[in-house]
Design a protein around this motif. Sequence first.
Motif: not given
Length: 430
Positions: A152-162, A337-348, A366-368
């Motif tokens: 959640l707190i930047p810099p965040s790898i998952i924020m970059i991917i999102y 796992e969290g990264m997989s959760l985002i990349v799988m569901t975000l397009p939908l 919110f998603l993070i």
Amino acid sequence: MPITFVAPLLLLFGLLGAGVWVGLGLMGVGIISLELFRTLPVDKILAQSVWNGLSSPELLALPMFILMAELLFRSRFIGGLFHALEPWVRNFPGGLLHTNILGCAFFALISGSSAATTSAVGKITLAELDRRGYPKAVAMGSLAGAGTLGFLIPPSIIMIIYGVLSQTSILQLFAAGLLPGLILVLMFMGYLAVYSWLRPMNVRAETPAAGIWSERFSRLVTLLPFLLLMVVLLGSMYSGLASPTEAASVAVITTMAIMAAERTLSLRSVLDACIGAARTVSMLGLIIAAASFLSTAMGYLGLPQQIEREITALNLGPLELIALLLVVYIALGCFLEGMSLIVMTLPLVLPLIVGAGYDKVWFGVFLIVVVEMAQITPPVGMNLFVIQGLTGEKLGTIVRATVPFFLIMLVFVALLALVPGIVTFVPSLI
């Protein structure tokens, strides 16, 4: 329910359940689904999608942030952080348990990984808290909850991917995570204070309060390298002097200079950091490439439109939609796992969110936070496994210790939904 929806879903769980790497599994779902249900040049679509997914300039920041974190793991930063925080929190209700929360928050400012934050801080704090007689369950639970701040707190790898996948400004996402991160830190610390008040802990006597202020300020000297890194990294980005990629590159050089000054910089430490960063970046690159292709494949299959029609037919209001997504994400987070959760569901999911009138920056935070909750939910909670590796405790014991912090995060998610200004306030100032 159409076969074009059911088949990819079954394929996905089948491949992941068989132990296939997440990136290859996502790619396999897209390839097989297009071959079965569409007459298209799958090889050309795959090549173009992978190129589009990995050629985004914003992704250049990713290896730099990861390399910076790898270098810091090999420095004296964490030991110095605990040394500096100890006199400030020892007289708080909850005592040195707060070093878990504040240590993770500080480390999250330079590391974008939840598991890495949990591991790095836990190696120092768990043994020290146990030696001083603090309850092991609360120590483990607070570390597991606070470790999620790495996302959640930047810099965040998952924020970059999102940001790359959703085409959202990474700088805006970084800014959006600051205030929610601070509030979540305060909520965690508030719980520890109330817990210690309701259940006084029999801990080893701390240093007397005489001269406490001189000790506090003298120990802050150990944080000067950290403050320098923060000025270079966050100050340059938020002042507009540098992009996230440029700031991360300069921060890597600054980190190496700090390590040289404290005499922890060596050819071996740099090589180990580069190898560790290369492994992480390669894994993330495969997932991002696969997610880009799967998103394209789902578009050709018409799944986003199908799901949007199904959700629209429910006539849900914006808050009801968010509540539904929260339940779905918590359920999926038990297995993914969290990264997989985002990349799988975000397009939908992203088209639904935009259609409901939500801001993409708000939804990213919110998603993070929801993904953070997935980090501490069994049976696939990464932070749980990290703490198990550090302590040797049974997984069930660790899970029970994290329940209060999971509930705090659940309340926090509801707060974000009811008061979206918590997320959007800081980005509006930039």
